[in-house]
Design a protein around this motif. Structure first.
Motif, PDB file in Angstrom:
ATOM      1  N   GLN A   1       0.850  -1.198   0.000  1.00 20.44           N
ATOM      2  CA  GLN A   1       0.000   0.000   0.000  1.00 20.44           C
ATOM      3  C   GLN A   1       0.872   1.230   0.000  1.00 20.44           C
ATOM      4  O   GLN A   1       1.957   1.248   0.580  1.00 20.44           O
ATOM      5  CB  GLN A   1      -0.892   0.017   1.252  1.00 20.44           C
ATOM      6  CG  GLN A   1      -1.863   1.187   1.319  1.00 20.44           C
ATOM      7  CD  GLN A   1      -2.358   1.425   2.731  1.00 20.44           C
ATOM      8  OE1 GLN A   1      -2.973   0.563   3.324  1.00 20.44           O
ATOM      9  NE2 GLN A   1      -2.062   2.602   3.274  1.00 20.44           N
ATOM     10  N   GLY A   2       0.403   2.283  -0.656  1.00 21.38           N
ATOM     11  CA  GLY A   2       1.022   3.592  -0.535  1.00 21.38           C
ATOM     12  C   GLY A   2       0.380   4.378   0.578  1.00 21.38           C
ATOM     13  O   GLY A   2      -0.751   4.094   0.996  1.00 21.38           O
ATOM     14  N   ASP A   3       1.073   5.380   1.093  1.00 15.62           N
ATOM     15  CA  ASP A   3       0.522   6.194   2.180  1.00 15.62           C
ATOM     16  C   ASP A   3      -0.806   6.817   1.766  1.00 15.62           C
ATOM     17  O   ASP A   3      -0.899   7.501   0.738  1.00 15.62           O
ATOM     18  CB  ASP A   3       1.506   7.296   2.572  1.00 15.62           C
ATOM     19  CG  ASP A   3       2.609   6.799   3.482  1.00 15.62           C
ATOM     20  OD1 ASP A   3       2.386   5.788   4.186  1.00 15.62           O
ATOM     21  OD2 ASP A   3       3.689   7.418   3.498  1.00 15.62           O
ATOM     22  N   GLY A   4      -1.826   6.562   2.563  1.00 13.36           N
ATOM     23  CA  GLY A   4      -3.142   7.141   2.329  1.00 13.36           C
ATOM     24  C   GLY A   4      -4.153   6.182   1.748  1.00 13.36           C
ATOM     25  O   GLY A   4      -5.351   6.452   1.778  1.00 13.36           O
ATOM     26  N   GLU A   5      -3.723   5.050   1.190  1.00 13.08           N
ATOM     27  CA  GLU A   5      -4.638   4.119   0.492  1.00 13.08           C
ATOM     28  C   GLU A   5      -5.630   4.910  -0.365  1.00 13.08           C
ATOM     29  O   GLU A   5      -6.849   4.806  -0.239  1.00 13.08           O
ATOM     30  CB  GLU A   5      -5.376   3.214   1.478  1.00 13.08           C
ATOM     31  CG  GLU A   5      -5.884   1.971   0.781  1.00 13.08           C
ATOM     32  CD  GLU A   5      -6.794   1.095   1.614  1.00 13.08           C
ATOM     33  OE1 GLU A   5      -7.033  -0.038   1.202  1.00 13.08           O
ATOM     34  OE2 GLU A   5      -7.283   1.545   2.655  1.00 13.08           O
ATOM     35  N   ILE A   6      -5.109   5.695  -1.273  1.00 15.56           N
ATOM     36  CA  ILE A   6      -5.829   6.810  -1.876  1.00 15.56           C
ATOM     37  C   ILE A   6      -6.968   6.443  -2.819  1.00 15.56           C
ATOM     38  O   ILE A   6      -7.809   7.296  -3.093  1.00 15.56           O
ATOM     39  CB  ILE A   6      -4.835   7.750  -2.604  1.00 15.56           C
ATOM     40  CG1 ILE A   6      -4.006   6.978  -3.620  1.00 15.56           C
ATOM     41  CG2 ILE A   6      -3.963   8.466  -1.586  1.00 15.56           C
ATOM     42  CD1 ILE A   6      -3.044   7.838  -4.410  1.00 15.56           C
ATOM     43  N   THR A   7      -7.036   5.216  -3.332  1.00 11.16           N
ATOM     44  CA  THR A   7      -8.139   4.892  -4.254  1.00 11.16           C
ATOM     45  C   THR A   7      -9.317   4.240  -3.543  1.00 11.16           C
ATOM     46  O   THR A   7     -10.235   3.770  -4.185  1.00 11.16           O
ATOM     47  CB  THR A   7      -7.673   3.976  -5.401  1.00 11.16           C
ATOM     48  OG1 THR A   7      -7.379   2.679  -4.897  1.00 11.16           O
ATOM     49  CG2 THR A   7      -6.468   4.560  -6.108  1.00 11.16           C
ATOM     50  N   PHE A   8      -9.334   4.206  -2.237  1.00  7.03           N
ATOM     51  CA  PHE A   8     -10.338   3.629  -1.337  1.00  7.03           C
ATOM     52  C   PHE A   8      -9.974   2.188  -1.018  1.00  7.03           C
ATOM     53  O   PHE A   8      -9.733   1.867   0.127  1.00  7.03           O
ATOM     54  CB  PHE A   8     -11.762   3.736  -1.883  1.00  7.03           C
ATOM     55  CG  PHE A   8     -12.820   3.331  -0.864  1.00  7.03           C
ATOM     56  CD1 PHE A   8     -12.824   3.884   0.398  1.00  7.03           C
ATOM     57  CD2 PHE A   8     -13.797   2.423  -1.178  1.00  7.03           C
ATOM     58  CE1 PHE A   8     -13.790   3.522   1.342  1.00  7.03           C
ATOM     59  CE2 PHE A   8     -14.766   2.060  -0.255  1.00  7.03           C
ATOM     60  CZ  PHE A   8     -14.768   2.612   1.010  1.00  7.03           C
ATOM     61  N   CYS A   9      -9.967   1.264  -2.010  1.00  3.95           N
ATOM     62  CA  CYS A   9      -9.216   0.038  -1.735  1.00  3.95           C
ATOM     63  C   CYS A   9      -7.914   0.202  -2.517  1.00  3.95           C
ATOM     64  O   CYS A   9      -7.629  -0.434  -3.512  1.00  3.95           O
ATOM     65  CB  CYS A   9      -9.976  -1.244  -2.018  1.00  3.95           C
ATOM     66  SG  CYS A   9     -10.157  -1.828  -3.675  1.00  3.95           S
TER      67      CYS A   9
ATOM     68  N   ALA B   1       1.623   0.862  -4.614  1.00  2.00           N
ATOM     69  CA  ALA B   1       3.070   0.824  -4.402  1.00  2.00           C
ATOM     70  C   ALA B   1       3.439   1.545  -3.110  1.00  2.00           C
ATOM     71  O   ALA B   1       2.693   2.415  -2.642  1.00  2.00           O
ATOM     72  CB  ALA B   1       3.787   1.477  -5.587  1.00  2.00           C
ATOM     73  N   PRO B   2       4.586   1.232  -2.513  1.00  2.00           N
ATOM     74  CA  PRO B   2       4.949   1.825  -1.216  1.00  2.00           C
ATOM     75  C   PRO B   2       5.452   3.259  -1.323  1.00  2.00           C
ATOM     76  O   PRO B   2       6.589   3.578  -0.959  1.00  2.00           O
ATOM     77  CB  PRO B   2       6.030   0.876  -0.692  1.00  2.00           C
ATOM     78  CG  PRO B   2       6.661   0.299  -1.913  1.00  2.00           C
ATOM     79  CD  PRO B   2       5.539   0.171  -2.917  1.00  2.00           C
ATOM     80  N   ILE B   3       4.597   4.146  -1.854  1.00  2.00           N
ATOM     81  CA  ILE B   3       4.928   5.566  -1.885  1.00  2.00           C
ATOM     82  C   ILE B   3       4.919   6.116  -0.458  1.00  2.00           C
ATOM     83  O   ILE B   3       4.336   5.523   0.451  1.00  2.00           O
ATOM     84  CB  ILE B   3       3.948   6.364  -2.761  1.00  2.00           C
ATOM     85  CG1 ILE B   3       2.539   6.361  -2.150  1.00  2.00           C
ATOM     86  CG2 ILE B   3       3.917   5.828  -4.185  1.00  2.00           C
ATOM     87  CD1 ILE B   3       1.571   7.329  -2.782  1.00  2.00           C
ATOM     88  N   GLU B   4       5.548   7.268  -0.271  1.00  2.00           N
ATOM     89  CA  GLU B   4       5.525   7.932   1.030  1.00  2.00           C
ATOM     90  C   GLU B   4       4.866   9.299   0.881  1.00  2.00           C
ATOM     91  O   GLU B   4       5.235  10.085   0.002  1.00  2.00           O
ATOM     92  CB  GLU B   4       6.934   8.088   1.588  1.00  2.00           C
ATOM     93  CG  GLU B   4       7.577   6.758   1.939  1.00  2.00           C
ATOM     94  CD  GLU B   4       8.853   6.911   2.748  1.00  2.00           C
ATOM     95  OE1 GLU B   4       9.233   8.078   3.047  1.00  2.00           O
ATOM     96  OE2 GLU B   4       9.466   5.882   3.069  1.00  2.00           O
ATOM     97  N   GLY B   5       3.878   9.548   1.726  1.00  2.00           N
ATOM     98  CA  GLY B   5       3.204  10.836   1.740  1.00  2.00           C
ATOM     99  C   GLY B   5       3.563  11.601   2.998  1.00  2.00           C
ATOM    100  O   GLY B   5       3.626  11.025   4.088  1.00  2.00           O
ATOM    101  N   ARG B   6       3.807  12.894   2.865  1.00  2.58           N
ATOM    102  CA  ARG B   6       4.243  13.687   4.018  1.00  2.58           C
ATOM    103  C   ARG B   6       3.579  15.058   4.013  1.00  2.58           C
ATOM    104  O   ARG B   6       3.409  15.671   2.968  1.00  2.58           O
ATOM    105  CB  ARG B   6       5.768  13.867   4.006  1.00  2.58           C
ATOM    106  CG  ARG B   6       6.537  12.549   3.983  1.00  2.58           C
ATOM    107  CD  ARG B   6       8.025  12.767   3.912  1.00  2.58           C
ATOM    108  NE  ARG B   6       8.744  11.501   3.755  1.00  2.58           N
ATOM    109  CZ  ARG B   6      10.055  11.389   3.625  1.00  2.58           C
ATOM    110  NH1 ARG B   6      10.808  12.482   3.616  1.00  2.58           N
ATOM    111  NH2 ARG B   6      10.617  10.205   3.494  1.00  2.58           N
ATOM    112  N   PHE B   7       3.206  15.513   5.197  1.00  2.00           N
ATOM    113  CA  PHE B   7       2.844  16.912   5.369  1.00  2.00           C
ATOM    114  C   PHE B   7       4.142  17.658   5.623  1.00  2.00           C
ATOM    115  O   PHE B   7       4.779  17.496   6.667  1.00  2.00           O
ATOM    116  CB  PHE B   7       1.869  17.093   6.524  1.00  2.00           C
ATOM    117  CG  PHE B   7       0.499  16.548   6.247  1.00  2.00           C
ATOM    118  CD1 PHE B   7       0.054  16.388   4.944  1.00  2.00           C
ATOM    119  CD2 PHE B   7      -0.354  16.198   7.269  1.00  2.00           C
ATOM    120  CE1 PHE B   7      -1.204  15.889   4.670  1.00  2.00           C
ATOM    121  CE2 PHE B   7      -1.609  15.699   7.014  1.00  2.00           C
ATOM    122  CZ  PHE B   7      -2.045  15.547   5.709  1.00  2.00           C
TER     123      PHE B   7
END
Length: 418
Positions: free
Chosen positions: A263-271, A365-371
């Motif tokens: 998973q990428g940070d946020g699981e952005i597509t819902f699944c 993919a194991p993306i990283e999301g950051r504030f």
């Protein structure tokens, strides 16, 4: 191998198993088993839709996915001596897809990622991607590849998307009150602002008769994270993690499910993860009075494991709190992260992937999301980091221009029903 205290037969639906789990939160769902502090055990888990999503080239199953049935949770498991006010310590010893099986269930050598349509859950970018799409991922050891998103492969970062303790009656009532009040502000919104209790399709362990009907009418849906942990979708809950959960009922009543291959940070597509069934090995302990001692009253805390993929080269994209229409928002970090994701999607399309393929990839993919900056009025800055080693081609900007990939058959799409 630890004893399997919650086995699942891949040939039977979740509700027809020898031991029945649950898909709602309620303090009266009886525990499956009582464990002692220090016990290690294995739990089988079904993917969150209990087999509704198929390994095929259609996204109709995502479009029509039965939201009322999620999540298929294994448990609850009580821990001897745990009382309200304690902290339940959970060590993740191991986890993975369904062992030694291939077949039609997610986890049997494959998993899936879905963009959910606006009228059935939606996504982090629902206004830009209102229709249903799907990508199937094949597993080879720790590596995932997809016929629907060619040109990439990456090491999975396996973790449970959902784990948590049972709420007390008072905590459950507060959930239903505050979420009901939110729904009332815009009751017909799509996607909805929250999901109220829904007796239809409720699975409540061994409860039956009048007790089942009463609890089904009160029990909270498992979709959002809450004070008890729940569906937090934290990709760093990997093997070796230690999680500390507040205890609200006698025994704690721990449940787990929604396993992810990556998973990428946020699981952005819902699944947005790669959803799968599989197994998880856990060890439990109790810190008496830990909630007051450590000031943990309404949240889980955790120590991440050390088994994440070791990517070292990244390409990062930034976003600010300005809408696509140019409207300035005040320190809106959620919007800033959306804009960073959209910038990454636009960039990847210059190499030949479709926008939907790029969106699905960023979820899995194991993306990283950051504030990255949240104090400089009026703009927050959020960033998303893409590990460049997962791509078959060099995606860094260069004077020669972007290389091109063959996007293949693309991600299956299903338009919203009329």
């Amino acid at each position: 191998m630890p004893d399997v205290i919650f086995p699942l037969d891949s040939n039977k639906p979740f509700s027809d198993q020898e031991k029945i789990g649950h898909n709602r939160w309620h303090p009266e769902i009886p525990p499956i088993e009582t464990l002692k502090p220090g016990d290690s055990f294995r739990v089988d888990c079904r993917e969150w839709f209990d087999g509704a999503i198929k390994n095929d080239d259609s996204a109709d199953d995502v479009r029509d996915a039965p939201i009322d049935v999620v999540h298929a949770l294994s448990g609850p498991f009580a821990v001897e001596g745990a009382e309200p006010g304690d902290l339940l310590v959970v060590d993740i010893l191991d986890l993975g897809p369904i062992p030694q099986e291939t077949g039609p269930l997610a986890g049997q050598g494959w998993g899936y990622t879905g963009i959910f349509p606006k009228n059935n859950g939606g996504s982090f970018l629902v206004d830009q991607f209102p229709d249903a799409y799907k990508a199937i991922w094949d597993f080879s050891g720790d590596t995932a590849t997809s016929r629907h998103i060619p040109g990439v492969s990456f090491t999975g970062i396996t973790h449970p998307g959902l784990m948590g303790t049972a709420p007390s009656a008072d905590l459950l009532a507060s959930w239903n009150k505050r979420e009901g009040d939110l729904i009332a502000t815009d009751p017909h919104r799509l996607p909805p602002l929250a999901l109220p209790p829904e007796p239809n399709s409720a699975i409540l362990g061994s409860l039956d008769g009048e007790d089942y009907r009463r609890v089904a009418s009160e029990a909270a849906r498992t979709a959002p994270p809450r004070e008890n942990g729940g569906n937090q979708d934290i990709k760093n809950f990997t093997k070796g993690s230690r999680v500390f959960y507040p205890v609200y009922v006698k025994g704690g009543n721990l449940s787990v499910g929604d396993l992810h291959f990556s998973q990428g940070d946020g699981e952005i597509t819902f699944c947005g993860a790669i959803e799968m069934g599989g197994y998880i090995d856990l060890r439990v302990d109790v810190i008496k009075g830990g909630m007051e001692t450590y000031g943990v009253s309404e949240n889980a805390i955790f120590m991440p494991g050390r088994t994440a993929p070791q990517y070292s080269e990244w390409l990062a994209f930034s976003g600010t709190s300005v809408t696509l229409d140019g409207e300035q928002r005040y320190l809106d970090s959620q919007l800033a992260y959306q804009r960073a994701i959209l910038h990454a999607i636009d960039y990847l399309t210059t190499f030949g992937w479709s926008r939907e393929q790029a969106f699905l990839l960023l979820g899995a993919a194991p993306i990283e999301g950051r504030f990255s900056g949240v104090v400089d009025v009026p703009n927050s800055c959020a960033t998303v980091y893409l590990p460049t080693e997962i791509f078959d081609i060099d995606i860094a900007p260069s004077a020669s221009g972007p290389g091109r990939i063959d996007p293949g058959m693309g991600a299956p799409r299903s338009a919203n029903p009329a």
